[in-house]
Design a protein around this motif. Structure first.
Motif, PDB file in Angstrom:
ATOM      1  N   ALA A   6       0.833  -1.205   0.000  1.00 22.75           N
ATOM      2  CA  ALA A   6       0.000   0.000   0.000  1.00 22.75           C
ATOM      3  C   ALA A   6       0.865   1.252   0.000  1.00 22.75           C
ATOM      4  CB  ALA A   6      -0.929  -0.002   1.204  1.00 22.75           C
ATOM      5  N   GLU A   7       2.088   1.158   0.482  1.00 19.55           N
ATOM      6  CA  GLU A   7       2.975   2.318   0.529  1.00 19.55           C
ATOM      7  C   GLU A   7       3.461   2.692  -0.869  1.00 19.55           C
ATOM      8  OE1 GLU A   7       4.760   3.515   4.085  1.00 19.55           O
ATOM      9  OE2 GLU A   7       2.596   3.459   3.782  1.00 19.55           O
ATOM     10  N   PHE A 129       2.116   5.622  14.157  1.00 22.13           N
ATOM     11  CA  PHE A 129       2.388   4.462  13.310  1.00 22.13           C
ATOM     12  C   PHE A 129       3.399   3.483  13.909  1.00 22.13           C
ATOM     13  CE2 PHE A 129       0.593   7.317  10.199  1.00 22.13           C
ATOM     14  CZ  PHE A 129       0.049   6.502   9.215  1.00 22.13           C
ATOM     15  N   SER A 255      -2.680  10.451   7.038  1.00 24.98           N
ATOM     16  CA  SER A 255      -2.792   9.390   6.049  1.00 24.98           C
ATOM     17  C   SER A 255      -3.862   8.357   6.423  1.00 24.98           C
ATOM     18  CB  SER A 255      -1.414   8.759   5.864  1.00 24.98           C
ATOM     19  OG  SER A 255      -1.314   8.260   4.567  1.00 24.98           O
ATOM     20  N   ARG A 256      -3.531   7.076   6.543  1.00 26.02           N
ATOM     21  CA  ARG A 256      -4.581   6.107   6.915  1.00 26.02           C
ATOM     22  C   ARG A 256      -5.154   6.487   8.285  1.00 26.02           C
ATOM     23  NH1 ARG A 256      -0.389   1.281   6.674  1.00 26.02           N
ATOM     24  NH2 ARG A 256       0.264   2.797   5.116  1.00 26.02           N
ATOM     25  N   LYS A 259      -7.731   9.152   7.701  1.00 27.95           N
ATOM     26  CA  LYS A 259      -9.025   8.532   7.349  1.00 27.95           C
ATOM     27  C   LYS A 259      -9.709   8.132   8.658  1.00 27.95           C
ATOM     28  CE  LYS A 259      -6.476   5.867   3.716  1.00 27.95           C
ATOM     29  NZ  LYS A 259      -6.083   6.734   2.650  1.00 27.95           N
ATOM     30  N   SER A 279      -5.097  12.566   4.129  1.00 25.70           N
ATOM     31  CA  SER A 279      -5.794  11.281   4.303  1.00 25.70           C
ATOM     32  C   SER A 279      -6.145  10.633   2.968  1.00 25.70           C
ATOM     33  CB  SER A 279      -7.044  11.481   5.144  1.00 25.70           C
ATOM     34  OG  SER A 279      -7.931  12.389   4.523  1.00 25.70           O
ATOM     35  N   CYS A 281      -7.404   8.944  -0.485  1.00 27.78           N
ATOM     36  CA  CYS A 281      -8.477   8.014  -0.879  1.00 27.78           C
ATOM     37  C   CYS A 281      -9.071   7.328   0.359  1.00 27.78           C
ATOM     38  CB  CYS A 281      -7.883   6.972  -1.824  1.00 27.78           C
ATOM     39  SG  CYS A 281      -9.066   5.769  -2.430  1.00 27.78           S
ATOM     40  N   GLU A 293      -4.634   7.602  -5.969  1.00 24.60           N
ATOM     41  CA  GLU A 293      -5.128   6.295  -5.484  1.00 24.60           C
ATOM     42  C   GLU A 293      -6.624   6.131  -5.756  1.00 24.60           C
ATOM     43  OE1 GLU A 293      -4.652   5.577  -1.245  1.00 24.60           O
ATOM     44  OE2 GLU A 293      -4.396   3.436  -1.659  1.00 24.60           O
ATOM     45  N   ILE A 298      -6.829   0.736  -3.394  1.00 20.16           N
ATOM     46  CA  ILE A 298      -6.766   0.707  -1.923  1.00 20.16           C
ATOM     47  C   ILE A 298      -7.364  -0.593  -1.394  1.00 20.16           C
ATOM     48  CG2 ILE A 298      -8.950   1.901  -1.297  1.00 20.16           C
ATOM     49  CD1 ILE A 298      -7.336   3.579   0.686  1.00 20.16           C
ATOM     50  N   TRP A 305      -8.951  -2.734   5.447  1.00 15.78           N
ATOM     51  CA  TRP A 305      -9.233  -1.392   5.991  1.00 15.78           C
ATOM     52  C   TRP A 305     -10.727  -1.071   6.033  1.00 15.78           C
ATOM     53  CZ3 TRP A 305      -5.025   2.376   3.597  1.00 15.78           C
ATOM     54  CH2 TRP A 305      -3.775   2.079   4.176  1.00 15.78           C
ATOM     55  N   TRP A 346      -0.698  11.282  -4.839  1.00 14.46           N
ATOM     56  CA  TRP A 346      -1.372  10.004  -4.532  1.00 14.46           C
ATOM     57  C   TRP A 346      -2.637  10.247  -3.703  1.00 14.46           C
ATOM     58  CZ3 TRP A 346      -1.529   5.280  -6.174  1.00 14.46           C
ATOM     59  CH2 TRP A 346      -1.809   4.194  -5.341  1.00 14.46           C
ATOM     60  N   HIS A 396       4.468  13.590   1.270  1.00 13.88           N
ATOM     61  CA  HIS A 396       3.563  12.926   2.202  1.00 13.88           C
ATOM     62  C   HIS A 396       4.231  12.769   3.569  1.00 13.88           C
ATOM     63  CE1 HIS A 396       0.151  10.361   3.052  1.00 13.88           C
ATOM     64  NE2 HIS A 396       0.942   9.375   3.461  1.00 13.88           N
TER      65      HIS A 396
HETATM   66  C1  GCU Z   1      -0.639   4.151   1.338  1.00 10.82           C
HETATM   67  C2  GCU Z   1      -2.108   4.059   1.033  1.00 10.82           C
HETATM   68  C3  GCU Z   1      -2.825   5.328   1.445  1.00 10.82           C
HETATM   69  C4  GCU Z   1      -2.507   5.666   2.877  1.00 10.82           C
HETATM   70  C5  GCU Z   1      -1.012   5.705   3.088  1.00 10.82           C
HETATM   71  C6  GCU Z   1      -0.559   5.911   4.533  1.00 10.82           C
HETATM   72  O1  GCU Z   1      -0.024   5.093   0.509  1.00 10.82           O
HETATM   73  O2  GCU Z   1      -2.254   3.781  -0.336  1.00 10.82           O
HETATM   74  O3  GCU Z   1      -4.213   5.173   1.285  1.00 10.82           O
HETATM   75  O4  GCU Z   1      -3.114   6.863   3.251  1.00 10.82           O
HETATM   76  O5  GCU Z   1      -0.453   4.482   2.686  1.00 10.82           O
HETATM   77  O6  GCU Z   1      -1.290   5.606   5.463  1.00 10.82           O
HETATM   78  O7  GCU Z   1       0.582   6.358   4.707  1.00 10.82           O
END
Ligand code: GCU
Length: 420
Positions: A6-7, A129, A255-256, A259, A279, A281, A293, A298, A305, A346, A396
């Motif tokens: 996903a990264e 994280f 980011s995630r 979300k 945040s 997609c 994305e 995703i 998720w 992204w 990012h």
């Molecule tokens: C990936 C993912 C994103 C997310 C990101 C993160 O890039 O595709 O949807 O936001 O990781 O959490 O750093």
């Protein structure tokens, strides 16, 4: 490992504005295509619950019912930053109806005002994280004991090492935040639900008698819902910390975890303010734009998720019964700040701005100006209206520049009228 994939930001995704397809956004005042909400009362009675229900059923999944018992143990208490701050660590043990438990270690930093020991402070609450020990290099902080994602020498066999201390500190300028008169509360998201696709066997999902061996409902909760639920459990605990004013807790995330902050803020109206940093997609970015994305990407890279019903919209964004502006509108009339970074295509900065802009009609119906700007602002030109937006130069990440805007936004909306 799916979470690592996903990264990666793969080639072949659309970064060309001229290739964004034509789309029509759902009217946020007519959730699910029902009759248009006409008044603030009607929004509370019908509009908001209907919108929330759509996001539960088709995106994040439904959090199971059932009593969870929380035990909070204070595991350390220190004066920090030359007496300007105090840091407490607690372990929250959450036991669910199945009898299984998870342990969530939280760090609580509070400012110290020598003239007024009884003062209570507004707070930022966000998940991290890489473990609490990564947020601040102080060797007294407990090393995270959860599964962690690979990270060079900082993590060996998915377990934290001493080398990881302070490795995420640039994202958490704690002294600056305390200096501005805010508390900081954080916990590692893996403590709540480890971020890998394990069929929902571990983490918060295991506390409830669902899943395990049985087919899952298409609307059963995914990991983002679990992390958001965890934020609410931490919020419960903050009620007992006298230095924190529970009516002024902002939920934030990157980011995630941005979300996650948006979903936590939507579900739990005790959060007084919501901040989404990049945040993208499934967070602040509009899905229908398919810029950067996409849902297919995703849901393939991180199938755990969201709920499985969300996967049926892969490549069918126009069939979604909502878009992400409605996620922001779920916070209304509380303040929401959406932040982007110029090189983080992204996450679709423009799609993040357009979500904030298109949440505005709900704020107006409730009697507030939501988004003041009509056009996307330039880099480094924060819009600090009740629905705010900022785009920083760069990649990012969460940086001091982002925090300066978070703090200005909070000064304006969280403390201005109440600060003694
Ligand atoms: C990936 C993912 C994103 C997310 C990101 C993160 O890039 O595709 O949807 O936001 O990781 O959490 O750093």
């Amino acid at each position: 490992n799916a979470a690592d994939e996903a990264e990666a930001q793969p080639a072949g995704v659309n970064y060309d504005e001229s290739k964004v397809p034509a789309y029509t956004l759902p009217d946020p005042l007519a959730p699910g295509g029902g009759p248009r909400v006409q008044s603030a009362d009607e929004w509370r009675e019908r509009g908001r619950p209907a919108t929330l229900d759509l996001f539960k059923r088709f995106m994040f999944g439904v959090i199971p019912e059932g009593q969870v018992i929380t035990r909070a143990d204070l595991i350390s208490d220190h004066e920090v930053f030359d007496g300007k701050g105090r840091r407490r660590e607690y372990t929250l043990t959450l036991t669910g109806p199945t009898g299984r438990s998870i342990a969530v270690d939280i760090l609580v930093y509070t400012p110290v005002d020598p003239k007024r020991a009884d003062r209570s402070w507004p707070a930022f609450l966000g998940l991290n994280f890489k473990g609490n020990h990564a947020v601040d290099p102080d060797p007294r902080i407990k090393l995270c004991s959860s599964w962690l994602r690979p990270d060079g020498d900082n993590v060996v066999n998915n377990r934290a090492t001493e080398k990881g201390r302070g490795s995420e500190r640039s994202r958490w300028p704690i002294q600056t935040i305390l200096g501005r008169g805010y508390a900081v509360v954080t916990a590692c998201y893996h403590d709540i639900d480890p971020d890998y696709d394990d069929g929902f066997e571990n983490g918060a999902h295991a506390l409830f008698a669902e899943g395990r061996g049985r087919p899952r409902d298409p609307s059963a909760w995914g990991s983002i819902a679990a992390w958001a639920w965890g934020l609410s459990r931490i919020r419960d605990h903050l009620q007992t910390v006298p230095e924190i004013d529970p009516s002024r807790v902002a939920v934030m995330g990157h980011s995630r975890l941005g979300k996650t902050a948006l979903w936590a803020g939507a579900l739990d109206e005790r959060f007084a303010l919501v901040i989404s940093n990049e945040s993208g997609c499934g967070g602040a970015a509009l899905s229908r734009r398919r810029f950067g994305e996409t849902l297919e990407r995703i849901n393939t890279a991180a199938p755990h998720w969201f709920c499985s019903a969300f996967h049926t919209f892969n490549g069918k964004e126009d069939a979604l019964p909502f878009d992400q502006h409605q996620l922001i509108a779920l916070a209304a009339p509380r303040p929401v700040l959406v932040c982007s970074a110029s090189e983080d295509l992204w996450a679709d900065p423009k799609g993040e701005f357009l979500s904030a802009l298109n949440a505005d009609p709900v704020y107006r119906l409730l009697g507030f100006v939501g988004m003041e700007a009509r056009e996307m602002p330039g880099i480094g030109e924060p819009i600090l209206s009740r629905v705010g937006y900022h785009i920083r130069a760069g990649k990012h990440d969460t940086t001091d520049v982002d925090w300066a805007v978070f703090l200005d936004f909070a000064d304006r909306h969280l403390t201005a009228t109440i600060r003694p």
